[in-house]
Design a protein around this motif. Structure first.
Motif, PDB file in Angstrom:
ATOM      1  N   THR A  65      55.413  28.036  24.438  1.00  0.00           N
ATOM      2  CA  THR A  65      55.483  27.336  25.658  1.00  0.00           C
ATOM      3  C   THR A  65      56.669  25.860  25.578  1.00  0.00           C
ATOM      4  N   LYS A  66      56.887  25.794  24.065  1.00  0.00           N
ATOM      5  CA  LYS A  66      57.690  24.467  23.997  1.00  0.00           C
ATOM      6  C   LYS A  66      57.768  24.406  22.531  1.00  0.00           C
ATOM      7  N   PRO A  67      58.990  23.605  22.094  1.00  0.00           N
ATOM      8  CA  PRO A  67      58.717  23.648  20.566  1.00  0.00           C
ATOM      9  C   PRO A  67      57.518  22.699  20.122  1.00  0.00           C
ATOM     10  N   GLY A  68      56.738  23.208  19.418  1.00  0.00           N
ATOM     11  CA  GLY A  68      55.650  22.524  18.877  1.00  0.00           C
ATOM     12  C   GLY A  68      54.426  22.941  19.585  1.00  0.00           C
ATOM     13  N   GLU A  69      54.470  23.715  20.612  1.00  0.00           N
ATOM     14  CA  GLU A  69      53.127  24.066  21.238  1.00  0.00           C
ATOM     15  C   GLU A  69      53.185  25.645  21.418  1.00  0.00           C
ATOM     16  N   ILE A  70      51.958  26.289  21.455  1.00  0.00           N
ATOM     17  CA  ILE A  70      51.814  27.542  21.652  1.00  0.00           C
ATOM     18  C   ILE A  70      50.551  27.803  22.644  1.00  0.00           C
ATOM     19  N   VAL A  71      50.613  28.683  23.576  1.00  0.00           N
ATOM     20  CA  VAL A  71      49.541  28.848  24.256  1.00  0.00           C
ATOM     21  C   VAL A  71      48.928  30.230  24.020  1.00  0.00           C
ATOM     22  N   GLY A  72      47.813  30.270  23.644  1.00  0.00           N
ATOM     23  CA  GLY A  72      47.015  31.748  23.366  1.00  0.00           C
ATOM     24  C   GLY A  72      45.866  32.100  24.491  1.00  0.00           C
ATOM     25  N   THR A  73      45.994  33.213  24.789  1.00  0.00           N
ATOM     26  CA  THR A  73      45.238  33.775  25.839  1.00  0.00           C
ATOM     27  C   THR A  73      44.191  34.968  25.145  1.00  0.00           C
ATOM     28  N   LEU A  74      42.989  34.963  25.359  1.00  0.00           N
ATOM     29  CA  LEU A  74      42.236  35.967  25.135  1.00  0.00           C
ATOM     30  C   LEU A  74      41.418  36.490  26.139  1.00  0.00           C
ATOM     31  N   ASN A  75      41.873  37.829  26.378  1.00  0.00           N
ATOM     32  CA  ASN A  75      40.995  38.459  27.449  1.00  0.00           C
ATOM     33  C   ASN A  75      39.961  39.671  26.969  1.00  0.00           C
ATOM     34  N   ILE A  76      38.666  39.178  27.280  1.00  0.00           N
ATOM     35  CA  ILE A  76      37.644  40.254  26.726  1.00  0.00           C
ATOM     36  C   ILE A  76      36.815  40.630  28.070  1.00  0.00           C
ATOM     37  N   ARG A  77      36.891  41.955  28.601  1.00  0.00           N
ATOM     38  CA  ARG A  77      36.311  42.277  29.826  1.00  0.00           C
ATOM     39  C   ARG A  77      36.316  41.377  30.756  1.00  0.00           C
ATOM     40  N   SER A  78      35.501  40.703  31.398  1.00  0.00           N
ATOM     41  CA  SER A  78      35.926  39.594  32.751  1.00  0.00           C
ATOM     42  C   SER A  78      36.135  38.244  32.162  1.00  0.00           C
ATOM     43  N   HIS A  79      36.081  38.014  31.007  1.00  0.00           N
ATOM     44  CA  HIS A  79      36.041  36.913  30.390  1.00  0.00           C
ATOM     45  C   HIS A  79      37.523  36.554  29.736  1.00  0.00           C
ATOM     46  N   GLN A  80      38.007  35.363  29.993  1.00  0.00           N
ATOM     47  CA  GLN A  80      39.065  34.679  29.413  1.00  0.00           C
ATOM     48  C   GLN A  80      39.009  33.175  28.773  1.00  0.00           C
ATOM     49  N   ALA A  81      39.707  33.162  27.939  1.00  0.00           N
ATOM     50  CA  ALA A  81      39.749  31.994  27.185  1.00  0.00           C
ATOM     51  C   ALA A  81      41.135  31.606  26.694  1.00  0.00           C
ATOM     52  N   VAL A  82      41.658  30.322  27.096  1.00  0.00           N
ATOM     53  CA  VAL A  82      42.882  29.986  26.945  1.00  0.00           C
ATOM     54  C   VAL A  82      42.942  28.561  26.163  1.00  0.00           C
ATOM     55  N   VAL A  83      43.656  28.599  24.972  1.00  0.00           N
ATOM     56  CA  VAL A  83      43.652  27.422  24.141  1.00  0.00           C
ATOM     57  C   VAL A  83      45.138  26.908  23.774  1.00  0.00           C
ATOM     58  N   SER A  84      45.286  25.628  23.628  1.00  0.00           N
ATOM     59  CA  SER A  84      46.879  25.063  23.472  1.00  0.00           C
ATOM     60  C   SER A  84      46.742  24.976  21.834  1.00  0.00           C
ATOM     61  N   ILE A  85      47.910  25.450  21.097  1.00  0.00           N
ATOM     62  CA  ILE A  85      47.893  25.235  19.791  1.00  0.00           C
ATOM     63  C   ILE A  85      49.228  24.501  19.409  1.00  0.00           C
ATOM     64  N   PRO A  86      48.926  23.110  19.473  1.00  0.00           N
ATOM     65  CA  PRO A  86      50.115  22.344  19.019  1.00  0.00           C
ATOM     66  C   PRO A  86      50.233  22.195  17.550  1.00  0.00           C
ATOM     67  N   TYR A  87      51.424  22.261  17.039  1.00  0.00           N
ATOM     68  CA  TYR A  87      51.698  22.394  15.479  1.00  0.00           C
ATOM     69  C   TYR A  87      53.057  21.484  15.086  1.00  0.00           C
ATOM     70  N   THR A  88      52.874  21.323  13.993  1.00  0.00           N
ATOM     71  CA  THR A  88      54.041  20.716  13.126  1.00  0.00           C
ATOM     72  C   THR A  88      54.326  21.473  11.891  1.00  0.00           C
ATOM     73  N   ALA A  89      55.295  21.098  11.180  1.00  0.00           N
ATOM     74  CA  ALA A  89      55.131  22.070   9.734  1.00  0.00           C
ATOM     75  C   ALA A  89      54.187  21.353   8.975  1.00  0.00           C
ATOM     76  N   LYS A  90      53.572  20.470   9.067  1.00  0.00           N
ATOM     77  CA  LYS A  90      52.153  19.932   8.447  1.00  0.00           C
ATOM     78  C   LYS A  90      50.953  20.351   8.705  1.00  0.00           C
ATOM     79  N   ASN A  91      50.588  20.427  10.073  1.00  0.00           N
ATOM     80  CA  ASN A  91      49.320  20.810  10.721  1.00  0.00           C
ATOM     81  C   ASN A  91      49.583  21.344  12.027  1.00  0.00           C
TER      82      ASN A  91
END
Length: 135
Positions: A65-91
Motif C-alpha cells: 500500500t505504501k513503502p514499508g507497509e503491505i496489507v494482506g487479505t485472506l478469504n476462506i468461505r464467508s470469513h475474511q481476515a485483513v492484516v497490516s504488515i509494516p516492515y523495515t530492512a531489519k524487522n
C-alpha cells in the motif's frame, strides 16, 4: 422413556457447547527480526518482495500500500481476515486490521479461534522466505 430424554438432554447440551465455543486472543507478530540464513542484510525491496511472495504462496492477497507497509487479505468461505504488515530492512510485524465473520471483539481483543493459526502460518512462510533470500 426417561433414558431417551436424558440422552436428548446430553446431546443438546453438547451441541450448545460446541456451537458456542469462543474465540482466542488476537494473535499478532510484533517486530520480528528479518533474519537470513547467511546473516546478510536485506534491503527494504527484498523484504517487501519476500513478504508478498510468502503471503501469496500461503493463499493471501498481498498489496504493497505504501513503502514499508503491505496489507494482506485472506478469504476462506464467508470469513475474511485483513492484516497490516509494516516492515523495515531489519524487522516486520503482522497486525490485525479488519475481519468479517470472525467474531472479532475489540474490547476483549478476541477473535475466531482459527485466526491465530492463519497468522502463525503466514509468519512461518515469511520467516522461511526471508531466510532463503539471504543465500
Amino acid at each position: 422413556m426417561r433414558s431417551g430424554l436424558s440422552v436428548l438432554a446430553v446431546c443438546l447440551t453438547l451441541l450448545m457447547v460446541i456451537s458456542c465455543r469462543g474465540g482466542g486472543q488476537v494473535y499478532q507478530v510484533k517486530d520480528a527480526p528479518v533474519q537470513t540464513a547467511s546473516g546478510k542484510d536485506s534491503s527494504m525491496d527484498e523484504v517487501r518482495k519476500e513478504i508478498v511472495a510468502a503471503g501469496v504462496a500461503a493463499g493471501w492477497q498481498m498489496v504493497a500500500t505504501k513503502p514499508g507497509e503491505i496489507v494482506g487479505t485472506l478469504n476462506i468461505r464467508s470469513h475474511q481476515a485483513v492484516v497490516s504488515i509494516p516492515y523495515t530492512a531489519k524487522n516486520y510485524s503482522i497486525l490485525y486490521k479488519d475481519s468479517k465473520n470472525l467474531k472479532y471483539d475489540e474490547a476483549a481483543q478476541t477473535i475466531h479461534e482459527n485466526y491465530s493459526g492463519w497468522i502463525q502460518r503466514l509468519d512461518g512462510a515469511i520467516r522461511t522466505r526471508l531466510a532463503a533470500a539471504g543465500d
